[in-house]
Design a protein around this motif. Structure first.
Motif, PDB file in Angstrom:
ATOM      1  N   ASN A   1     -43.018 -27.716  -2.856  1.00 46.56           N
ATOM      2  CA  ASN A   1     -43.404 -29.001  -2.738  1.00 46.56           C
ATOM      3  C   ASN A   1     -44.084 -29.456  -1.467  1.00 46.56           C
ATOM      4  O   ASN A   1     -45.269 -30.217  -1.624  1.00 46.56           O
ATOM      5  CB  ASN A   1     -42.360 -30.196  -3.012  1.00 46.56           C
TER       6      ASN A   1
ATOM      7  N   ALA B   1     -47.503 -27.643  -1.575  1.00 44.65           N
ATOM      8  CA  ALA B   1     -48.372 -28.009  -2.572  1.00 44.65           C
ATOM      9  C   ALA B   1     -49.035 -29.463  -2.209  1.00 44.65           C
ATOM     10  O   ALA B   1     -50.293 -29.789  -2.205  1.00 44.65           O
ATOM     11  CB  ALA B   1     -47.830 -28.218  -3.884  1.00 44.65           C
ATOM     12  N   LEU B   2     -48.159 -30.302  -1.666  1.00 53.51           N
ATOM     13  CA  LEU B   2     -48.511 -31.601  -1.081  1.00 53.51           C
ATOM     14  C   LEU B   2     -49.715 -31.536  -0.137  1.00 53.51           C
ATOM     15  O   LEU B   2     -50.686 -32.539  -0.102  1.00 53.51           O
ATOM     16  CB  LEU B   2     -47.403 -32.430  -0.721  1.00 53.51           C
TER      17      LEU B   2
ATOM     18  N   LEU C   1     -53.063 -30.072  -1.838  1.00 56.30           N
ATOM     19  CA  LEU C   1     -53.396 -30.778  -3.075  1.00 56.30           C
ATOM     20  C   LEU C   1     -53.303 -32.313  -2.965  1.00 56.30           C
ATOM     21  O   LEU C   1     -54.168 -33.101  -3.633  1.00 56.30           O
ATOM     22  CB  LEU C   1     -52.847 -30.196  -4.506  1.00 56.30           C
TER      23      LEU C   1
ATOM     24  N   LYS D   1     -53.156 -34.845  -6.362  1.00 54.75           N
ATOM     25  CA  LYS D   1     -53.661 -34.034  -7.324  1.00 54.75           C
ATOM     26  C   LYS D   1     -52.382 -33.284  -7.873  1.00 54.75           C
ATOM     27  O   LYS D   1     -52.229 -32.826  -9.203  1.00 54.75           O
ATOM     28  CB  LYS D   1     -54.698 -33.060  -6.974  1.00 54.75           C
ATOM     29  N   TYR D   2     -51.593 -32.989  -7.100  1.00 57.83           N
ATOM     30  CA  TYR D   2     -49.991 -32.100  -7.126  1.00 57.83           C
ATOM     31  C   TYR D   2     -49.613 -33.024  -8.013  1.00 57.83           C
ATOM     32  O   TYR D   2     -48.490 -32.581  -9.027  1.00 57.83           O
ATOM     33  CB  TYR D   2     -49.294 -31.930  -5.852  1.00 57.83           C
ATOM     34  N   TYR D   3     -49.371 -34.402  -8.219  1.00 56.71           N
ATOM     35  CA  TYR D   3     -48.705 -35.159  -9.146  1.00 56.71           C
ATOM     36  C   TYR D   3     -49.041 -35.281 -10.483  1.00 56.71           C
ATOM     37  O   TYR D   3     -48.119 -35.233 -11.388  1.00 56.71           O
ATOM     38  CB  TYR D   3     -48.859 -36.627  -8.737  1.00 56.71           C
TER      39      TYR D   3
ATOM     40  N   VAL E   1     -49.185 -32.278 -11.882  1.00 58.31           N
ATOM     41  CA  VAL E   1     -48.522 -31.255 -12.618  1.00 58.31           C
ATOM     42  C   VAL E   1     -47.101 -31.757 -13.242  1.00 58.31           C
ATOM     43  O   VAL E   1     -46.720 -31.505 -14.313  1.00 58.31           O
ATOM     44  CB  VAL E   1     -48.003 -30.322 -11.453  1.00 58.31           C
TER      45      VAL E   1
END
Length: 524
Positions: free
Chosen positions: A440, A443-444, A447, A450-452, A454
């Motif tokens: 997390n 990725a945060l 991205l 945009k990671y949300y 997923v």
């Protein structure tokens, strides 16, 4: 007998007919029992305190300085190492829980957690902190595996579902204390700003290691070890006002004996392979693993452990504002969880799970849209909307996936598989958490909003899974619920066996315990 009298045959009796009709607070034995259950519920408080504390420490400059201003990857390790400790302990926990008893396992876990807290508080660098977190997590695995089992196996039948549901819900009670403690100490201009919250983390474990010996052991564990007299004494004292001939006590006692006997006949030695040996067990395993991952991969992990990073994406960078919002969120979450815990036997598990899954999908999708609008346009209203949807998302999450994952897992497992099955749940939970806590923050950072997406996609899958595979289990005893996954006939056999041993008032004078030969009518 008059025509207007309500008549039931013995086979038609339900456990509800045998319960004490008085409010529980007017029964001194139930008041004492619930006091012991409150002690066991504090395990969840300790777990929640830890999760919230780690979330809040990340915004403290004093802590970040001591840890060497950790990068995103290091931050992931500092948070996830507790769950790595849990992961390493989970293969051992069922052997301690089933071999030595629920109380011994809780005491072992509490001692290790106290030791981890002491080293953590004294940490002068990240390496020492990581070692302490691993030790704390290793002990937490014993405590969180044994406590809910003992709660479920001791609770009065009509109170079991709400109390076991409250177990996971009280995670937020610990989170609230940690959030507001950190809010109160972050102004201290030295390292005590984070060491004080760390010291307070050990309080529940200190109570456990000193008081657990006064708490009764599980009657089911005692019966499984051939200590039937001790089990009957506990059931009689707490569920029958000391009367071992009480109808409810005889019903529970005989049902537990029959369930354990059936389990032993199904598998003379219950090993790990038993979890996949029958269609019923495979259905249980599928649901257990799914609940573990759903409870962490629904998007909640982002806010629970990295709320500060989420706030950074919408321009909220003030330490005061971040800790204040987090404290308010934990209070809101606890309130929703406790309301949901009170509704589990009225609304039903399936209704709550589906409502929760659908609500999370809607609100997390809206959270994603608003985060995107803020990132693209810088619109402050979109950022404010993100905060609102975080509260709404957690409101629906807390309807089911906080209060119900633990009780649902416990109640669908037969006694012989309960410790091992719950270990699989804990192991899967730790895997999901470790993934979250490593991935997390990275990725945060890479991205952003945009990671949300997923998690939006995963929530679609989650709703579909719960719609097709979640079975309703409300208003049944622990043994009857476990038998549901083996078919309705298994439930009926258990109920008939339980009724065999009870003696109730009846008009004919004939013995009710001859029910296996014929049904006798009694007046209710």
């Amino acid at each position: 007998m008059s025509p207007n009298e309500s008549v039931k045959t013995v086979r038609e009796l339900d456990i509800a007919d045998l319960l004490d009709k008085r409010p529980w607070w007017r029964n001194s034995r139930l008041c004492l029992l619930n006091t012991w259950l409150l002690l066991l519920l504090m395990t969840s408080y300790a777990n929640g305190y830890d999760g919230s504390m780690m979330n809040n420490l990340q915004v403290l400059d004093q802590w970040r300085t001591t840890m060497g201003d950790p990068s995103s990857a290091k931050l992931g390790l500092l948070t996830a190492i507790r769950n790595i400790g849990m992961l390493c302990a989970t293969p051992i926990t069922p052997y301690i829980i089933d071999g030595f008893g629920r109380r011994i396992a809780i005491a072992v876990g509490a001692f290790l957690m106290i030791s981890g807290t002491a080293v953590q508080t004294a940490s002068s660098n990240s390496s020492m902190f990581i070692g302490a977190r691993f030790l704390f997590g290793f002990g937490l695995a014993f405590a969180t595996s044994a406590s809910p089992l003992l709660i479920a196996e001791l609770a009065y039948p009509s109170q079991r579902a709400p109390i076991v549901s409250a177990y996971n819900s009280l995670w937020y009670s610990g989170a609230i204390v940690a959030a507001w403690t950190t809010f109160g100490t972050f102004r201290i201009p030295n390292q005590w700003a984070w060491r004080i919250p760390s010291i307070l983390q050990g309080a529940p474990s200190l109570l456990h290691v000193t008081l657990i010996w006064l708490c009764p052991e599980s009657p089911r564990w005692l019966i499984s070890k051939g200590k039937e007299a001790a089990a009957l004494k506990i059931l009689a004292y707490y569920h029958g006002n000391g009367d071992d001939e009480n109808a409810l006590v005889r019903y529970e006692y005989n049902e537990i004996r029959k369930a354990i006997e059936l389990d032993r006949k199904a598998a003379e030695t219950t090993g790990w392979s038993t979890l996949i040996a029958t269609p019923g067990n495979r259905r249980r395993l599928r649901m257990i693993i799914a609940l573990a991952f759903f409870s962490q991969w629904s998007g909640n992990g982002l806010v629970t452990y990295y709320l500060n990073l989420v706030f950074d994406t919408i321009g909220i960078t003030s330490t005061t504002t971040q800790t204040l919002i987090n404290g308010a969120l934990q209070i809101f979450n606890l309130a929703v969880c406790l309301v949901a815990s009170a509704l589990v036997d009225k609304a039903g598990r399936r209704v709550l799970f589906l409502t929760s899954s659908g609500g999370m999908l809607i609100f997390f999708s809206l959270l994603t849209v608003c985060s995107a609008r803020y990132a693209i346009t810088g619109n402050s209203a979109a950022g404010d909307a993100v905060i609102a949807f975080i509260f709404l998302f957690f409101g629906t999450f807390c309807l089911a996936f906080t209060p119900l994952t633990v009780p649902y897992t416990i109640e669908i497992l037969p006694y012989s598989l309960r410790a091992k099955g719950f270990t699989v749940f804990s192991f899967s939970l730790a895997l999901a958490l470790i993934f979250n806590q490593f991935v997390n923050p990275i990725a945060l950072a890479a991205l952003g909003w945009k990671y949300y997406i997923v998690y939006d996609c995963f929530l679609v899958f989650e709703f579909g899974f719960m719609y097709f595979f979640c079975i309703e289990t409300k208003n049944r005893t622990l043994e009857q619920t476990a038998a549901l996954f083996d078919g309705e006939k298994a439930v009926q056999d258990l109920t008939a066996a339980a009724i065999t041993a009870i003696t109730l008032p009846h008009s004919s004078g004939e013995r009710v315990d001859e029910v296996e030969k014929e049904d006798k009518a009694i007046v209710i």
